[in-house]
Scaffold this active site. Structure first.
Site, PDB file in Angstrom:
ATOM      1  N   GLN A 197       0.720  -1.261   0.003  1.00 24.24           N
ATOM      2  CA  GLN A 197      -0.064   0.026   0.129  1.00 24.24           C
ATOM      3  C   GLN A 197       0.966   1.221   0.191  1.00 24.24           C
ATOM      4  OE1 GLN A 197      -3.784  -0.904   2.954  1.00 24.24           O
ATOM      5  NE2 GLN A 197      -1.961  -2.148   3.534  1.00 24.24           N
TER       6      GLN A 197
ATOM      7  N   VAL B 107       4.007   3.700  -1.436  1.00 28.22           N
ATOM      8  CA  VAL B 107       4.333   4.646  -2.488  1.00 28.22           C
ATOM      9  C   VAL B 107       5.458   4.973  -2.737  1.00 28.22           C
ATOM     10  CG1 VAL B 107       1.700   5.387  -3.012  1.00 28.22           C
ATOM     11  CG2 VAL B 107       3.375   6.844  -1.773  1.00 28.22           C
TER      12      VAL B 107
ATOM     13  N   HIS C  64      -1.208   1.678  -4.467  1.00 32.05           N
ATOM     14  CA  HIS C  64      -1.660   3.012  -4.774  1.00 32.05           C
ATOM     15  C   HIS C  64      -0.622   3.823  -5.341  1.00 32.05           C
ATOM     16  CE1 HIS C  64      -3.698   2.154  -0.464  1.00 32.05           C
ATOM     17  NE2 HIS C  64      -4.433   1.769  -1.510  1.00 32.05           N
TER      18      HIS C  64
ATOM     19  N   CYS D 250       0.025  13.809 -16.344  1.00 29.87           N
ATOM     20  CA  CYS D 250      -0.550  14.968 -17.006  1.00 29.87           C
ATOM     21  C   CYS D 250      -2.168  14.631 -16.749  1.00 29.87           C
ATOM     22  CB  CYS D 250      -0.144  15.535 -18.023  1.00 29.87           C
ATOM     23  SG  CYS D 250      -1.364  17.050 -18.691  1.00 29.87           S
TER      24      CYS D 250
ATOM     25  N   CYS E 292       2.568  20.627 -17.380  1.00 27.62           N
ATOM     26  CA  CYS E 292       2.797  19.690 -18.279  1.00 27.62           C
ATOM     27  C   CYS E 292       3.791  20.088 -19.240  1.00 27.62           C
ATOM     28  CB  CYS E 292       1.604  18.764 -18.865  1.00 27.62           C
ATOM     29  SG  CYS E 292       2.119  17.481 -20.287  1.00 27.62           S
TER      30      CYS E 292
ATOM     31  N   GLY F  25       3.091  -4.315   9.010  1.00 21.90           N
ATOM     32  CA  GLY F  25       2.965  -2.949   8.976  1.00 21.90           C
ATOM     33  C   GLY F  25       1.700  -2.176   8.593  1.00 21.90           C
ATOM     34  N   SER F  26       0.508  -2.754   8.892  1.00 25.26           N
ATOM     35  CA  SER F  26      -0.784  -2.039   8.522  1.00 25.26           C
ATOM     36  C   SER F  26      -1.821  -2.346   9.247  1.00 25.26           C
ATOM     37  CB  SER F  26      -1.162  -2.775   7.049  1.00 25.26           C
ATOM     38  OG  SER F  26      -2.476  -2.269   6.344  1.00 25.26           O
ATOM     39  N   SER F  27      -2.720  -1.274   9.605  1.00 25.14           N
ATOM     40  CA  SER F  27      -3.713  -1.190  10.333  1.00 25.14           C
ATOM     41  C   SER F  27      -4.990  -1.682   9.522  1.00 25.14           C
ATOM     42  CB  SER F  27      -4.174   0.351  10.730  1.00 25.14           C
ATOM     43  OG  SER F  27      -4.493   0.987   9.736  1.00 25.14           O
TER      44      SER F  27
ATOM     45  N   GLY G  44       0.288  -1.818  17.154  1.00 28.30           N
ATOM     46  CA  GLY G  44      -1.077  -1.258  17.339  1.00 28.30           C
ATOM     47  C   GLY G  44      -2.039  -2.196  16.761  1.00 28.30           C
TER      48      GLY G  44
END
Length: 288
Positions: free
Chosen positions: A107, A109, A125, A133, A184, A224-226, A252
């Site tokens: 997830q 970037v 993502h 553009c 652009c 490492g993802s909620s 968490g």
């Protein structure tokens, strides 16, 4: 008291036993990159300060919002682009190289999985390393755009700012008003980072490729993802529907914890290198 009762059980042993001999697919979130200096939106350290992320529809419609984004992103990019893979990224790459990991769905970037050596990476993502553009679709490297942004806004990097999870940064409104965002190069249309903003949908071919990876796996490792966003959570649901074991490593709480066979409450950079060492030790010895 017997030694087995005196010493606490190591959850890593259970994780190794759960994953050994299985075709593993990893699903990674922002918590995999926090140890590289990239903060997340929903981790323990960021829950204390609420912040509304950029919405895709607003970005496309509003020149003012695009100006604000690029004004802040110039500062964020300087730090974001210098981030390097941490032990968690390198351990996942080692697991793939050792034949234990079929691939990963991220997830994030930031491109740090590829920088660490991972080859089969599905970026749900998108990536901040490219811009597109909105008018003609022409692509440009983010690093090249940074040069144009700085040339048109000299002295901008001297502004103090706090880095945010999307490579953005917080700036006072009075500074943003005078910022010039280059258009652009092909058609002078507005530019957008090649990422999926909040409120936008992941392209169907990418979702299908990720589902195919999960469908071919024997186990899903969430790192490492909620899982608060359905974009990633759907793959946990698919794994649960298929009846394959789900292991989670996260600081968490995480959505869908009840679907998992095992959850380790720890930093990914502490657990994954030990996991890779345990699962790849036999493979390395066989190759010698």
């Amino acid at each position: 008291m017997p030694l087995s009762e005196a010493l606490p059980a190591d959850p890593l042993d259970d994780l190794v036993a759960l994953l050994r001999g299985k075709r593993i697919v990893a699903l990674t979130g922002a918590g995999c990159s926090t140890e590289s200096g990239i903060p997340d939106y929903r981790g323990p350290e960021t829950r204390r300060r609420a912040r509304n992320p950029i919405q895709g529809r607003e970005f496309s419609r509003s020149a003012e919002i695009r100006q604000r984004y690029w004004a802040r992103a110039v500062i964020g990019w300087e730090r974001f682009s210098r981030a390097e893979p941490n032990p968690a990224h390198r351990a996942l790459a080692r697991l793939e190289d050792g034949g234990q990991l079929d691939g990963l769905i991220t997830q994030n970037v930031d491109g740090l999985h590829q920088a660490a050596g991972s080859r089969r990476v599905i970026e749900l993502h998108g990536t901040l390393s490219e811009v597109a553009c909105l008018a003609c679709g022409a692509m440009e490297r983010r690093a090249a755009l940074q040069e144009r942004l700085l040339a048109q806004n000299p002295g901008w990097l001297r502004l103090a700012a706090d880095v945010a999870p999307d490579g953005d940064a917080d700036l006072p409104a009075e500074h943003v008003a005078g910022f010039r965002a280059p258009p652009c190069l092909r058609c002078e249309g507005p530019l957008k980072p090649r990422v999926v903003f909040f409120g936008e949908n992941v392209a169907r071919p990418i979702v299908d490729a990720a589902f195919a990876l999960v469908d071919a796996a024997d186990a899903l490792l969430v790192v490492g993802s909620s899982l608060a966003v359905f974009s990633g959570y759907r793959f946990v649901l698919r794994a649960a529907q298929r009846g394959i074991p789900i292991a989670m490593i996260n600081l968490g709480s995480a959505r869908g914890e009840e679907l998992g066979a095992l959850k380790i409450e720890a930093r990914a950079g502490e657990v994954l290198p030990r996991l890779a060492e345990a699962l790849c030790a036999g493979v390395t010895a066989a190759r010698r």
